[in-house]
Design an enzyme around this catalytic site. Structure first.
Site, short mmCIF file in Angstrom:
data_model
loop_
_atom_site.label_atom_id
_atom_site.label_comp_id
_atom_site.label_asym_id
_atom_site.label_seq_id
_atom_site.Cartn_x
_atom_site.Cartn_y
_atom_site.Cartn_z
N HIS A 121 9.12 -3.89 -3.38
CA HIS A 121 8.31 -4.35 -2.10
C HIS A 121 9.38 -4.72 -0.83
O HIS A 121 10.23 -5.60 -1.10
CB HIS A 121 7.33 -5.23 -2.40
CG HIS A 121 6.55 -5.65 -1.13
ND1 HIS A 121 5.44 -4.73 -0.88
CD2 HIS A 121 6.38 -6.62 -0.41
CE1 HIS A 121 4.65 -5.20 0.08
NE2 HIS A 121 5.27 -6.31 0.49
N ASP A 165 0.92 -1.15 0.07
CA ASP A 165 -0.26 -0.15 0.04
C ASP A 165 0.73 1.21 0.08
O ASP A 165 0.42 2.51 0.49
CB ASP A 165 -0.88 0.03 1.20
CG ASP A 165 -0.28 0.03 2.60
OD1 ASP A 165 1.17 -0.13 2.53
OD2 ASP A 165 -0.86 0.03 3.61
N CYS A 224 4.85 -0.17 2.66
CA CYS A 224 5.23 -1.69 3.11
C CYS A 224 6.71 -1.66 3.71
O CYS A 224 6.86 -2.32 4.68
CB CYS A 224 5.69 -2.31 1.73
SG CYS A 224 6.87 -1.77 0.54
N HIS A 267 3.28 12.66 -10.06
CA HIS A 267 2.67 11.28 -10.33
C HIS A 267 3.47 10.18 -9.56
O HIS A 267 4.58 10.12 -9.53
CB HIS A 267 2.56 11.21 -11.63
CG HIS A 267 2.09 12.29 -12.52
ND1 HIS A 267 1.79 12.21 -13.97
CD2 HIS A 267 1.03 13.20 -12.02
CE1 HIS A 267 1.20 13.39 -14.28
NE2 HIS A 267 0.53 13.83 -13.13
#
Length: 332
Positions: free
Chosen positions: A249, A138, A141, A326
């Protein structure tokens, strides 16, 4: 006398205790713990170290200080109800070593036939392997993984991630010399707003801050290169945690405990001196590497989902995020 940072864990909860000092006695510690875990001081079994062993006062009266018992800042204490029945005269009192978690596990193997005993020992060995506890992807991590290891076993700790982001922001705000614009890659005020935004990832800067925050070395095991980056290694911390990183991640490595291997009994903090833990962490990374469970950040192709710009590699993605704001990308 500076306060110690002690991570206290018990069934159903955890807390970072910051009101104890090196001169706090074991009896005083038990008094502090009862307000956290609601276990009466006379019924508290306090485990420390790795493998966890019961904290025993050699004086027998609870007057030994935490410093005398070898408890240092950054350590994890596990509190359990002892529920100990008085031993009969015909039965000798068990020693502290027999009461330790490892002794209890091995005692269950006594009386087994040879082949069964061997199988039992092999099962104990397998149980000591580290596992990857997957946290939500999300954009927090890293913070989720550190929160899991240091504070709480909840796998979706939104509040925890926010608290760790706030701790990072406060550290940057308090030290303009260490965290200048060149180090942060942007103006300090902009960075503070950036890291407090849950849409943005954490990385090396944030790990270096949080290892000081928790007085714990944080080792990142890379599943692609099998390299270990050790944050806080030069600070002489006695404990460490293992984060596993696949290129995009972070997850946390843990040693499951108990027959159910429930996450709330995980061991996530290991002595720096325990080289076996490091080898077990590398074993998890090697298995992931063999399964190609990593992302090559130098050559992967992605697209900005906000403006559809194609990008190659981590550097282009970071530059695009910095110039446009972005942060939502997808693989092509």
């Amino acid at each position: 006398m500076p306060a110690l940072t002690l991570r206290c864990q018990w069934k159903g909860g955890s807390h970072v205790l910051t009101t104890a000092e090196a001169t706090t006695t074991l009896t005083e510690l038990r008094g502090l713990l009862v307000s956290l875990c609601s276990i009466h001081p006379d019924n508290q079994k306090i485990l420390s170290g790795y493998p966890p062993k019961e904290l025993v006062d050699p004086s027998g009266g609870g007057a030994s200080t935490l410093a005398e018992l070898g408890i240092k800042s950054g350590e994890t204490l596990r509190i359990e109800p002892s529920n100990a029945a008085p031993a009969s005269a015909s039965q000798p009192q068990p020693t502290p070593q027999q009461n330790a978690k490892t002794g209890q596990a091995l005692s269950g193997l006594s009386g087994l036939p040879g082949s069964s005993a061997k199988a039992g020992l092999e099962a104990q060995s397998r149980a000591r392997k580290l596992v990857r506890r997957v946290v939500p992807a999300d954009n927090s991590c890293l913070f989720n993984s550190i929160w899991y290891a240091m504070i709480d076993r909840q796998l979706q700790p939104v509040q925890g991630a926010n608290e760790l982001r706030q701790a990072v922001a406060e550290a940057v705000r308090a030290d303009p010399i260490t965290f200048d614009e060149a180090t942060l890659g942007m103006a300090r005020d902009k960075y503070i707003a950036w890291i407090l935004d849950r849409e943005h990832w954490g990385g090396g800067i944030e790990i270096s801050i949080l290892c000081k925050h928790f007085a714990t070395e944080m080792d990142v095991v890379d599943t692609q290169t099998l390299r270990i980056d050790r944050f806080g290694e030069a600070d002489g911390y006695s404990n460490r945690i293992f984060l596993i990183f696949d290129g995009i991640h972070y997850d946390i490595l843990a040693e499951p405990c108990g027959p159910s291997e429930s996450p709330d009994r995980d061991i996530t903090v290991f002595p720096v001196s325990d080289q076996g833990a490091e080898q077990r962490a590398l074993a998890v990374a090697k298995e992931a590497n063999q399964k190609r469970q990593f992302t090559n950040l130098a050559g992967f192709t992605i697209r900005c989902l906000a403006c559809q710009t194609p990008l190659v590699g981590q550097r282009e993605a970071q530059a695009h995020a910095m110039s446009t704001g972005h942060t939502n990308f997808g693989e092509v």
